[in-house]
Enzyme design. Sequence first.
Site, PDB file in Angstrom:
ATOM      1  N   GLY A 511      14.471  27.357  21.212  1.00  0.00           N
ATOM      2  CA  GLY A 511      14.254  27.698  22.889  1.00  0.00           C
ATOM      3  C   GLY A 511      16.091  26.944  23.122  1.00  0.00           C
ATOM      4  O   GLY A 511      17.044  27.141  21.627  1.00  0.00           O
ATOM      5  N   GLY A 514      20.125  23.678  28.371  1.00  0.00           N
ATOM      6  CA  GLY A 514      21.473  23.553  29.355  1.00  0.00           C
ATOM      7  C   GLY A 514      22.536  23.179  28.120  1.00  0.00           C
ATOM      8  O   GLY A 514      23.673  23.275  28.417  1.00  0.00           O
ATOM      9  N   LYS A 532      18.366  20.759  16.049  1.00  0.00           N
ATOM     10  CA  LYS A 532      18.793  20.118  17.349  1.00  0.00           C
ATOM     11  C   LYS A 532      20.378  20.420  16.836  1.00  0.00           C
ATOM     12  O   LYS A 532      21.012  19.329  17.283  1.00  0.00           O
ATOM     13  CB  LYS A 532      18.001  19.042  17.908  1.00  0.00           C
ATOM     14  CG  LYS A 532      18.603  18.967  19.530  1.00  0.00           C
ATOM     15  CD  LYS A 532      18.443  17.323  19.699  1.00  0.00           C
ATOM     16  CE  LYS A 532      17.131  17.911  20.528  1.00  0.00           C
ATOM     17  NZ  LYS A 532      16.143  16.722  21.199  1.00  0.00           N
ATOM     18  N   ASP A 629      12.043   9.117  29.409  1.00  0.00           N
ATOM     19  CA  ASP A 629      11.876  10.677  29.780  1.00  0.00           C
ATOM     20  C   ASP A 629      10.427  11.546  29.290  1.00  0.00           C
ATOM     21  O   ASP A 629      10.363  12.315  28.438  1.00  0.00           O
ATOM     22  CB  ASP A 629      12.850  11.191  30.007  1.00  0.00           C
ATOM     23  CG  ASP A 629      13.282  13.044  30.332  1.00  0.00           C
ATOM     24  OD1 ASP A 629      11.968  12.964  31.640  1.00  0.00           O
ATOM     25  OD2 ASP A 629      13.321  14.360  30.185  1.00  0.00           O
TER      26      ASP A 629
END
Length: 821
Positions: A511, A514, A532, A629
Amino acid sequence: MDELRKNSSAFLLTYVLLFNTRLSSAIDTINTSTTIRDGEALVSPNGVFKLGFFNLSNSTNRYVGIWYNKITVPTYVWVANRESPLTDTSGVLTVTLLNGTNGILVLLNGTNGTVWSSASTTTPNPTAQLLDSGNLIVKDADDGDNFLWQSFDYPCDTLFAGIGLGRNYVTGVETYLSSWKSNDDPAKGEYSSHVDPTGYPQMLVKKGGEIMYRIGPWNGIRWSGAPDTINDPTYGGSLQITRDEMRYSLRAVAGLVLSKSTLTPNGVGVRSKWNDRANSWTTYSNIPADNCDDYALCGPHGICNVGTSPSCGCLNRFVPRDPESWDGMDWSGGCVRRTALSCDGDKFFKYSGIKLPDARNTSNNNERRSLTECQVDCSRDCSCVAYAQLNISGDGSGCLFYHADLIDIRTMASAGQDLYIRMAASEVEGVVGDGSNRGRTRTIVIASVTSLAFACLILGYVFCRNTQKKNLSMSQGMFSATHVKDAELPFFSLSTVLKATDNFSDKNKLGEGGFGPVYMGVLEEGHEIAVKRLSKTSMQGVNELRNEVTLISKLQHRNLVRTLGFCAQGDEYMLIYEYMPNYSLDITLFDQEKSRLLDWQKRFNIISGIAKGLLYLHQDSRLRIIHRDLKTSNILLDADMIPKISDFGLARSFGGNQTEAQTRRVVGTYGYMSPEYAMDGVFSVKSDVFSFGVLVLEIVSGNRNRGFLLKDQNLNLLGHAWSLYKEDSLRKLVDPCLDEAFDLGQVERAIHVALLCVQNSPDDRPRMSSVVFMLGNEVALPQAKQPGFFTERDMAIDHSSDRSNPTASHNQLTITWTQGR
Ligand SMILES: *[C@@H]1O[C@H](CO)[C@@H](O)[C@H](O)[C@H]1NC(C)=O
Ligand SMILES: *[C@@H]1O[C@H](CO)[C@@H](O)[C@H](O)[C@H]1NC(C)=O
Ligand SMILES: *[C@@H]1O[C@H](CO)[C@@H](O)[C@H](O)[C@H]1NC(C)=O
Ligand SMILES: *[C@@H]1O[C@H](CO)[C@@H](O)[C@H](O)[C@H]1NC(C)=O
Ligand SMILES: *[C@@H]1O[C@H](CO)[C@@H](O)[C@H](O)[C@H]1NC(C)=O
Ligand SMILES: *[C@@H]1O[C@H](CO)[C@@H](O)[C@H](O)[C@H]1NC(C)=O
Ligand SMILES: *[C@@H]1O[C@H](CO)[C@@H](O)[C@H](O)[C@H]1NC(C)=O
Ligand SMILES: *[C@@H]1O[C@H](CO)[C@@H](O)[C@H](O)[C@H]1NC(C)=O
Ligand SMILES: *[C@@H]1O[C@H](CO)[C@@H](O)[C@H](O)[C@H]1NC(C)=O
Ligand SMILES: *[C@@H]1O[C@H](CO)[C@@H](O)[C@H](O)[C@H]1NC(C)=O
Ligand SMILES: *[C@@H]1O[C@H](CO)[C@@H](O)[C@H](O)[C@H]1NC(C)=O
Ligand SMILES: *[C@@H]1O[C@H](CO)[C@@H](O)[C@H](O)[C@H]1NC(C)=O
């Protein structure tokens, strides 16, 4: 105990001996010539309690226990052989004489092996009787008043009127509650609940040896920090302190109002009352009630307030001991005085509306001293750092003196108390007495990605801006050996990561957010990983960040994604996680085809797993993290569809060093944000609870909260669920693709719990510990109040602020909040 015995002997007097018939209807007594076999029972004289054999859920293990006879919901208040179940139905409970003089109550199995026994007592004619108080006693048939043994001295997880928790100073024996291992296993679990007599009596809930929660000290009427109970005759208890014993018991209730306190396998103290009309137990109160009940959450001289974010502050005129950890939301170090005490000339500062601090290092004076006299006494003693009224019943009822750090203070919405803290004279001048000093005002900024689907495909957003071009040359990628040595988190060299991800090839890319991509990789030994790639901006230094990530990596829970390692090079960081073959929950849940693979059992397991993971973050982990979140794209699924929360703790790592200038806007992810967070930037564990509620409704319905709109009604998913709740037709919310194949009771419970979680006021929302409990147990649930943000128009407030802010963009939203005030 004497009083107890007198009370209980009253039952004896009214007891009429039935003639010798083991199998006749209800008997309450056995002796050496009678027995109780599996299938038979003792019933107390007036039929209040029953003693017999039972098993739990799917297990064939048989136990001998006591339960309420007049209600249909099996409620076992005591279990004899909790540690040693019978494996079949051949058990026999009987009273025997050991050697002609010593009587004993024994539970035998099919081969006459002793499975459980009471203590043996010298008595020629032993009998055992079940009393209407729920007490099983052993006595001599000819000596009605003298109990030789009683089950009330060995409570399990349930406290009810008649049982005394505390300590007998003569024998040294302590009576305490211990939780069951699980709802299926009554063996002693991890939690215990004690009335601790060190200092001044208070109630402590412990996990092993560690204190989890505390209420108290006893204030003459109730425990400090517990709800005001004085006006409810069915609630509350009393504490008796004599030279020989200290004993807390629940108030006996007249009539058939049943009331009890249970310590659940999760360590929650639940006070409940039987509701005949609803045919279920109704909870009045839980300990813990919120995160401020976590023992010593804010450290010494800290004060916890659930209404503020963060919850911890310093007592007035105190400052954080270690400002850096304090700002990093590790409050355990607590606060210190700005000005040292000088003993002579110190003054006292009054705090009102609080739970008194831990009373283990206190002394008291039980004489009839007035508050003014308490102050004089405390001033004279340089080791006295604070005092309070010993008995709030009235002035002139003694003093409680503190002699050590003041620990575990919280504000109380009602029923708080006054504490007078010794301060250097210079600190008290000019102080307008109020609550706390919340420390340095500061701002933390978190950026997040909202673009859906692939942006958050595997590990969700990252928190830092990806502005610099990456330089992945091999030489820079090698971390120095010293760093490797002291890092507990495994270090991955860049070359390893490059090899695993085929030099970050596009085909390995899972993926692109931004702020940077997430790659799938395979280590040489075949282990699959997710990488990541974060890049550093004006954040912390390498070492600080690594320490932080190391801390986070120590958080281990079945429902959290595991951090496997760390890689740093120049301005670039990589976090290496376990790879999750089933991606994130949104990918499956919101896909018409794939969602069919998620049957109700899987969905419920996912809901329970997320709840447990979140509970761990909030409460059980050392760091006590608020996720901030929580959303479907941050819930990853492993090969067995076990949910794993991702991106926890990153807020902590990447939030450190922004200025208020950045923006004052508050935006998390639309649709998951609680009202108080969206409007005021205030967040607490209860904001996560709100997001969890939204998640549950999404999982049940297969719809996104945001974007869901009923045609002619201006309702979002929360509003829709709320209106179905009011119509009592919750089943209409369920994803049609489940084809009615579900346990309706469980579905309704899940939706009801979700609605409790999304209630408008954070105070009304349950803590995750209660959520886990309510999901897993068929307890009565409180009525839900109106949810926050239940129409699209409510949420439009966010859209407008989004447009009005020029720095906002689609994939970069900034969360700002100001600590304290
Ligand atoms: C046991 O109790 C029964 C009545 O329940 C009585 O008839 C019998 O004599 C008792 N046995 C002994 C040994 O006391
Ligand atoms: C007890 O065991 C039986 C069979 O062994 C089972 O059918 C039953 O569901 C179990 N649970 C209860 C509460 O009876
Ligand atoms: C009991 O067994 C059923 C079927 O095997 C299973 O679905 C259920 O989860 C079990 N219940 C408990 C409490 O273990
Ligand atoms: C019976 O056994 C107990 C110990 O179990 C012992 O203390 C007692 O002396 C014994 N009595 C007789 C009469 O043997
Ligand atoms: C157990 O004890 C009872 C009574 O003493 C006796 O009748 C029975 O045969 C014994 N059972 C076994 C398996 O020894
Ligand atoms: C009965 O209990 C004894 C002692 O606890 C044990 O050794 C024996 O295996 C048990 N028998 C059965 C059938 O469970
Ligand atoms: C507190 O004061 C009240 C009223 O004076 C009294 O009844 C009670 O026993 C006192 N409690 C303790 C623990 O001293
Ligand atoms: C009580 O005082 C002792 C000795 O000063 C200290 O070690 C301990 O941590 C204190 N406990 C509490 C709960 O304040
Ligand atoms: C990347 O690093 C190498 C080696 O340190 C350096 O020579 C090169 O200029 C760097 N490239 C960029 C774009 O920074
Ligand atoms: C990765 O890059 C290195 C250096 O640029 C190169 O030697 C290696 O062959 C590349 N590996 C793959 C799998 O493309
Ligand atoms: C934090 O911000 C201050 C001022 O904005 C700056 O001087 C400092 O270098 C920053 N620290 C880090 C670690 O980025
Ligand atoms: C989850 O992953 C396993 C193993 O990769 C796979 O067999 C299963 O079909 C996946 N389930 C879903 C719902 O995608």
